[in-house]
Design a protein around this motif. Structure first.
Motif, short mmCIF file in Angstrom:
data_model
loop_
_atom_site.label_atom_id
_atom_site.label_comp_id
_atom_site.label_asym_id
_atom_site.label_seq_id
_atom_site.Cartn_x
_atom_site.Cartn_y
_atom_site.Cartn_z
N THR A 64 0.82 -1.21 0.00
CA THR A 64 0.00 0.00 0.00
C THR A 64 0.85 1.26 0.00
O THR A 64 0.56 2.23 -0.72
CB THR A 64 -0.94 0.00 1.22
N VAL A 65 1.92 1.28 0.80
CA VAL A 65 2.79 2.45 0.83
C VAL A 65 3.40 2.73 -0.55
O VAL A 65 3.32 3.87 -1.04
CB VAL A 65 3.89 2.29 1.90
N PRO A 66 4.02 1.74 -1.22
CA PRO A 66 4.57 2.05 -2.55
C PRO A 66 3.51 2.38 -3.59
O PRO A 66 3.79 3.13 -4.53
CB PRO A 66 5.34 0.77 -2.92
N GLU A 80 8.20 -7.02 -5.56
CA GLU A 80 8.25 -7.38 -6.97
C GLU A 80 7.10 -6.75 -7.74
O GLU A 80 7.27 -6.33 -8.89
CB GLU A 80 8.20 -8.91 -7.12
N THR A 81 5.94 -6.69 -7.11
CA THR A 81 4.77 -6.11 -7.76
C THR A 81 5.00 -4.66 -8.13
O THR A 81 4.78 -4.24 -9.28
CB THR A 81 3.54 -6.23 -6.83
N ASN A 82 5.45 -3.88 -7.16
CA ASN A 82 5.65 -2.47 -7.42
C ASN A 82 6.86 -2.21 -8.30
O ASN A 82 6.91 -1.21 -9.02
CB ASN A 82 5.78 -1.73 -6.09
N LEU A 83 7.84 -3.10 -8.25
CA LEU A 83 8.98 -3.00 -9.15
C LEU A 83 8.51 -3.06 -10.60
O LEU A 83 8.90 -2.23 -11.43
CB LEU A 83 9.98 -4.12 -8.86
N THR A 84 7.69 -4.05 -10.92
CA THR A 84 7.24 -4.21 -12.30
C THR A 84 6.38 -3.03 -12.75
O THR A 84 6.46 -2.59 -13.91
CB THR A 84 6.46 -5.52 -12.46
N ILE A 85 5.55 -2.50 -11.85
CA ILE A 85 4.73 -1.34 -12.19
C ILE A 85 5.61 -0.15 -12.53
O ILE A 85 5.46 0.51 -13.57
CB ILE A 85 3.78 -0.97 -11.04
N MET A 86 6.57 0.15 -11.65
CA MET A 86 7.41 1.32 -11.85
C MET A 86 8.31 1.18 -13.07
O MET A 86 8.49 2.15 -13.83
CB MET A 86 8.25 1.57 -10.60
N VAL A 87 8.87 0.00 -13.28
CA VAL A 87 9.72 -0.21 -14.47
C VAL A 87 8.90 0.00 -15.74
O VAL A 87 9.36 0.64 -16.70
CB VAL A 87 10.34 -1.62 -14.44
#
Length: 472
Positions: A149-151, A193-200
């Protein structure tokens, strides 16, 4: 009454009422929240045993590459022996997520009043809470909300910073905004990993859009791509990632992972469209968009090719599901579904706006004069209110609050802490919790003295183990 329904003030107040309807019980429940035996105590127990930096290194090398999530989990209020600080964190998190959506709306629609922006936020938050997969994992389980939730909130703030950067003149403020945008990329990628893929996907997609569609070499976008590449390097070179990914034989199977991800996304999308008032809000959104597009400054944010918006939308949803199947071969956890649903809602209304903008410019089907009669609006408003009554989440949060389950849970845990601290010996047995509000409760203490939850909770309280009593 019907004439009143046509006034923007009434419509905004209605949506703000929906926002208040869902925020009040969530904020009240935050005042009853406590650390969960699931993981929350383990981070701080590791700090007490090995020290602050060595504890983070232990997790990075032995379990996960989520470097920023590790930092936040090891810096929570428990490090000060302050369990009540978790209440404050949940309270601020709920407001912070709503605040990020408000900031985004105000940036996209700068001419709107605060009342109008809150109205749009009210509709989004209402839909989100109505069908969120797990309220406990979204707002009250510390180990989950700091890595999901924070990211998610930081990603939304990053979008705001990005839009602001392109409007600022050259100077110190613009340079600071560049650094802030880079930091947000670094922080979000390091959470999960979830937020990594979104941001990338967002960073690479924006750079590609500037390069291919706008035919511009954007040095700011290049800078963000470099930050994202560096962040991914730190994430993926963690030895802990290899250990986690080797636990399931279906992991790292690309065809299997892709097919399962598409199937799950289709199933979830149908469920969200048919079991929420999303289509009702869709009708209202389409009706109001022609009035919004009168402002050319607002229209620029929706002046992208429809295929680009849809491709980005599908990509952001797909990449959140894919890592779970690819990494460990199983369906994403509820906390990941929460994240997917949030971006599903934001992307849904954005893609609709892009489509209606195209109709508006071409004046297809009289798009510039689209009108929704007050009687239809009244029916839609009633449908929205009725949907709240049938929402399991809505009934759960109000039931936990008004029926006293959350207060009883809070009281029991305070008594448990006092009992643990006053009981001599290295091993303490505690009674099972009687109050288990679904919106707050994740799991109780563990009955196995050798289980790491029992050891972590014991270490936090200065014992060897805290063990749950069981019947013979």
């Amino acid at each position: 009454m019907l004439k009143t329904l046509q006034k923007p003030l009434f419509q905004n107040l209605f949506n703000i009422g929906l926002l208040i309807l869902v925020l009040i019980p969530l904020l009240v429940l935050a005042c009853y929240n406590h650390p969960s035996p699931v993981d929350d105590y383990c981070y701080i127990d590791t700090v007490f045993k090995y020290g602050y930096f060595e504890a983070m290194n232990f997790y990075y090398t032995g379990w996960t590459g989520r470097y920023f999530g590790i930092l936040m989990n090891h810096s929570n209020p428990l490090i000060l022996k302050w369990p009540g600080g978790v209440k404050l964190l949940s309270f601020l998190l709920i407001l912070g997520l709503a605040g990020s959506l408000f900031a985004l709306v105000k940036e996209v629609f700068p001419k709107w009043t605060r009342l109008g922006a809150l109205g749009l936020v009210g509709g989004l938050v209402f839909l989100f809470i109505l069908k969120i997969a797990s309220i406990a994992e979204a707002f009250y389980w510390m180990a989950a909300f700091v890595t999901y939730t924070v990211p998610n909130a930081l990603t939304i703030y990053w979008l705001v910073v990005m839009m602001r950067w392109y409007q600022l003149p050259k100077g110190g403020l613009k340079n600071f905004t560049s650094i802030l945008a880079g930091f947000l990329v670094f922080a979000v990628i390091g959470c999960s990993e979830t937020n990594l893929t979104i941001m990338v996907l967002l960073v690479a997609g924006w750079w590609g859009y500037q390069l291919v569609i706008n035919r511009t070499w954007d040095w700011f976008a290049v800078f963000l791509v470099a930050v994202a590449a560096f962040s991914c390097y730190i994430f993926f070179t963690s030895p802990g990632n290899l250990l986690r990914m080797s636990g399931n034989p279906e992991g790292r199977n690309i065809p299997f992972s892709a097919m399962q991800s598409i199937k799950l996304l289709a199933r979830l999308s149908i469920e969200w469209m048919t079991r929420t008032p999303l289509l009702v809000f869709t009708i209202l959104w389409i009706a109001v968009l022609p009035k919004i597009f009168v402002n050319q400054q607002t229209m620029r944010y929706f002046s992208v090719p429809l295929w680009v918006a849809v491709l980005a939308y599908f990509g952001i949803l797909f990449v959140q599901i894919f890592p779970s199947y690819y990494g460990i071969g199983i369906e994403p956890a509820p906390r990941v579904i929460n994240s997917i649903y949030l971006y599903f809602l934001i992307g849904w209304f954005y893609c609709l706006a892009v489509l209606v903008r195209y109709f508006y410019q071409q004046d297809f089907w009289g798009a510039k004069n689209w009108y929704l009669p007050p009687s239809i609006k009244l029916v839609l408003a009633i449908l929205i209110l009725v949907s709240a009554l049938f929402s399991q989440n809505f009934r759960m949060v109000y039931g936990d609050w008004l029926r006293g389950r959350a207060a009883a849970y809070d009281s029991e845990l305070k008594q448990r802490y006092e009992y643990i601290e006053n009981t001599p010996g290295d091993r303490v047995y505690v009674e099972p919790l009687k109050a288990r509000p679904q919106s707050l409760f994740l799991d109780d203490a563990n009955p196995d003295p050798k289980h790491w939850w029992a050891k972590c909770m014991g270490g936090y309280f200065g014992k060897k183990e805290v063990v749950l009593k069981t019947n013979p």
